[in-house]
Design an enzyme around this catalytic site. Structure first.
Site, mmCIF file in Angstrom:
data_model
loop_
_atom_site.group_PDB
_atom_site.id
_atom_site.type_symbol
_atom_site.label_atom_id
_atom_site.label_comp_id
_atom_site.label_asym_id
_atom_site.label_seq_id
_atom_site.Cartn_x
_atom_site.Cartn_y
_atom_site.Cartn_z
ATOM 1 N N ARG B 270 0.441 -6.418 0.287
ATOM 2 C CA ARG B 270 -0.172 -6.091 -0.433
ATOM 3 C C ARG B 270 -0.064 -6.155 -1.958
ATOM 4 N NH1 ARG B 270 -0.387 -0.967 -0.488
ATOM 5 N NH2 ARG B 270 -0.211 -0.734 1.823
ATOM 6 N N HIS B 274 -3.235 0.636 -1.329
ATOM 7 C CA HIS B 274 -3.707 0.331 -0.219
ATOM 8 C C HIS B 274 -5.329 -0.120 0.063
ATOM 9 C CE1 HIS B 274 -5.475 0.485 4.159
ATOM 10 N NE2 HIS B 274 -5.868 1.555 4.142
ATOM 11 N N TYR B 284 5.470 5.554 -1.508
ATOM 12 C CA TYR B 284 6.355 4.817 -0.685
ATOM 13 C C TYR B 284 7.056 3.434 -0.420
ATOM 14 C CZ TYR B 284 1.399 2.215 -0.048
ATOM 15 O OH TYR B 284 0.897 1.878 0.127
#
Ligand SMILES: Cc1ncc(C[n+]2csc(CCOP(=O)(O)OP(=O)(O)O)c2C)c(N)n1
Ligand SMILES: [Mg+2]
Lengths: 325, 371
Positions: B270, B274, B284
């Site tokens: 992606r 998120h 991250y």
């Protein structure tokens, strides 16, 4: 003293107990590098290492089972369930297993576990992120259930919860995470589990409540004061076990009470409080004890939540019914 | 008491390794849009190939617009989809209208291409129940929020289709994180046990919010988890629309023929956060990893492939973009015109008939809402 939001006070409590007790462990989804989706564990993995603060695979029942197993081997787990709406995934571990371990082992094993989880409405989440499901926990024998309403309380209660040798469900209201700051001592302190707190003193009416509704109730009390009513606000802080002594003393003093909860009305914490008052203080009452609660639908699609959630106006309306009875 | 006197009769590590090596990534188009697996090429017509591209471009625009509408406060909950177009749309492209989709929260595009009106997708995002009132004849559920729940339900839908004699499949989606849930294992196991016509897709975009897939399991692939359920599992290049299409087409054929379910792992990424609720991927994910996956962009490789065949042009692409923007504008307008949701509406959709306590509350809220 430092000014802290509730989320900062929670992080501070976690850090305190990670330092104090090498057997404490924090784990859950995204609690490591990411510091939790609300940043409750921000910086903790860095400070204490991956052995003490770590991400799990994505499975709540796994997190629950891991907690039980680690408790059996001498650890003091502090798992995070990312949102309490996901409790159904871990219901067996919590309500079917850890709550019964002391009992079913005849006292041989105990479960010093603190399950932390955000809950509560008003921030436009998708489904199953805002539900008030504390009643399910309170109804489960073997669990203690704590719901702080301020940063100061959150720190002291969380430290007590972690040190407790029985499972504690520690529910953090989403809307309160960053709602306001408060003086919070940097040194450690505890607030006993099972002790309510009088957040405002009064003599005409007791409002008994917890969580985010403490603030709606305080607002209502301010408004009612303008009309000459002196209203006491009792913050339960622990909803199981209830602080009967404080509740009854307040009701005996005021002779009138309402109970306010954010959860739906049927079979809730408020009903339990009303029953305890009826059992123990009926002769002190000048009026029936009424409840303020959300309507009995599923937690609403977010567009309707502002009407659905109880607010200070609902509290005032019900308070007046009791005050003028 | 454990003793270590005898030599193990089996080299268990070796057998695990041998089994894991079976799960190689299936690819037809490489990053340059070149066919690397001629034998597996699907016999799609030129129009079908163009249609698939059209949908991918359209959905990329929908994603961009949804993100900006969210930032303007005109949409609510939204999980970005850019990067996952091949995985999402080529899998849906292999379905028939009778097939039933059980999506996760990121799988709104498949619903739209399966017939959910766009304005309803927007209402879902805004937190309006009408977004979930799926029109008659559109065989989908609204996006599942509880990770894994749709997997077990898919086994049930598939079994139901089979019992009804409907020549259709249930198809469900989760992510790399979702493949750790108990429900995931129960779903594939049940469907296998009942030889139910189900297709289980795991879109492995490498992260579950911040948690990298390496932390989810000791298993080298997610596809291999199918083995424990005794069903076929395949790992597919999820940035390759043709490979995804073929994997789902074949799984569907097996399912319809009574051969049971398939687990398909699509390797994807992606590009966005998120969700739009405060996630920061830089906490991250490295820029290097982002760049590596940008190069695999399904739109880029499919565009190259089609251009070489003379089936795509800037002009065609612009047409699609204009169309998407137009549709989105219309759909937002329609969403805006939808009557505001009331608490009394929600009460009336709780049960077939309201219990007494709801009836009582209904009157109270009716009065409140008419003020
Ligand atoms: C039962 C449950 N647990 C946790 C969550 C919170 N959550 C939402 S998305 C997500 C990560 C999912 O990752 P993955 O399955 O890889 O799908 P992706 O988002 O990458 O598409 C988490 C932990 C949830 N919605 N439901
Ligand atoms: Mg993922």
């Amino acid at each position: 003293m430092a000014q802290m939001t509730m989320i900062q006070a929670i992080t501070d409590a976690l850090r305190t107990e990670l330092r104090n007790d090498p057997k404490t462990l924090i784990f859950g989804e995204d609690v490591g590098v990411n510091g939790g989706v609300f940043r409750a564990t921000e910086g903790l993995q860095k400070e204490f290492g991956e052995d003490r603060v770590f991400d799990t695979p994505l499975a709540e029942s796994g997190i629950g089972g891991l907690s039980i197993g680690l408790a059996l081997t001498g650890f003091r787990p502090i798992p995070e369930i990312q949102f309490f709406g996901f409790v159904f995934e871990v219901m067996d571990s919590i309500a079917g297993q850890m709550s019964r371990m002391r009992y079913r082992s005849g006292g041989r094993y105990h479960m010093p576990i603190t399950v932390r989880s955000p809950f509560g409405g008003g921030v436009h989440t998708p489904e199953l992120h805002s539900d008030s499901l504390e009643g399910l926990m309170a109804q489960t024998p073997g669990l203690k259930v704590v719901v702080p309403s301020t940063p100061y309380d959150a720190k002291g209660l969380l430290i007590s919860a972690i040190r407790d040798n029985d499972p504690v469900i520690f529910l953090e209201h989403l809307k309160l995470y960053r709602a306001f700051r408060q003086e919070v001592p940097e040194e450690e302190y505890t607030i006993p589990i099972g002790k309510a707190d009088i957040k405002r003193e009064g003599k005409d009416l007791s409002i008994i409540t917890y969580g985010a509704m403490v603030h709606e109730s305080l607002k209502a009390a301010d408004e009612l004061a303008k009309e000459g009513y002196s209203v006491e606000v009792v913050d339960l802080r622990t909803i199981m076990p209830l602080d009967i002594e404080t509740i009854i003393a307040s009701v005996e003093k005021t002779g009138r009470a309402i109970v306010v909860q954010e959860a739906q009305k049927q079979a809730g914490i408020a009903a339990n409080v009303v029953a305890e008052i009826n059992d123990r203080a009926i002769l002190s009452l000048e009026a029936p004890v009424l409840r303020v609660a959300a309507p009995d639908t599923v937690y609403p699609f977010s567009q309707a939540e502002s009407v659905w959630l109880p607010n200070y106006k609902d509290v005032i309306e019900t308070a007046k019914k009791v005050l003028t009875f | 008491m454990a003793s270590k006197t005898q030599k193990a009769p089996l080299d268990v590590k070796k057998s695990l390794q041998t089994a894991e090596e079976q799960f190689q990534t299936f690819q037809i188009l490489n990053e340059e849009g070149e066919v690397v697996n001629e034998a597996a090429m699907p016999n799609l017509t030129d129009e079908q190939l163009q249609e698939l591209m059209r949908r991918m471009v359209y959905t990329r625009i929908l994603d961009q617009r949804s993100i900006s509408l969210n930032r303007q406060g005109r949409l609510g909950f939204y999980a970005p989809t850019a990067g996952q177009e091949a995985s999402q749309l080529a899998s849906q492209f292999a379905l028939e209208k009778e097939d039933f989709i059980l999506p996760g929260y990121r799988d709104v595009p498949q619903l739209i291409w399966h017939g959910l009106p766009l304005y309803q997708a927007f209402l879902f995002s805004r937190g309006h129940y009408h977004g979930n009132q799926i029109p008659e004849g559109v065989n989908v559920l609204s996006p599942q929020i509880i990770i894994g729940a749709q997997y077990v339900q898919a086994a049930g839908v598939a079994l139901g289709l089979k019992k009804n004699g409907t020549k259709a499949v249930a198809i469900t989606y989760t992510g790399d994180g979702g493949a750790s849930q108990g429900d995931f294992y129960e779903g594939i196991n049940f469907a296998g046990a009942f030889k139910a016509p189900a297709i289980f897709i795991v879109q492995n975009n490498r992260f579950a919010i911040s948690t990298p897939v390496e932390k989810q399991s000791a298993a080298k692939t997610i596809a291999q988890k199918a083995m424990a359920a005794g069903i076929p599992g395949i790992q597919v290049d999820g940035m390759d629309p043709l490979a995804v299409y073929v994997a789902v087409r074949d799984a569907r054929e097996r399912a319809i023929n009574g051969e049971g379910p398939t687990l398909i792992e699509t390797l994807t990424y992606r590009y966005g956060p998120h969700t739009m609720a405060g996630d920061d991927p830089t906490r991250y994910r490295s820029a290097d990893l982002d760049n590596e996956w940008e190069k695999k962009d399904p739109l880029v490789r499919f565009r190259k492939f089609l251009e070489k065949k003379g089936l795509w042009s800037e002009e065609l692409e612009n047409e699609v973009i204009e169309q998407a923007k137009e549709d989105i504008k219309e759909a937002i307008k329609k969403a805006d015109e939808t009557p505001k949701q009331k608490v009394t509406d929600l009460m009336s959709i709780m049960f077939e008939e309201m219990p007494h306590y709801l009836k009582e509350q209904y009157e109270i809220y009716k009065a409140k809402e008419s003020k």
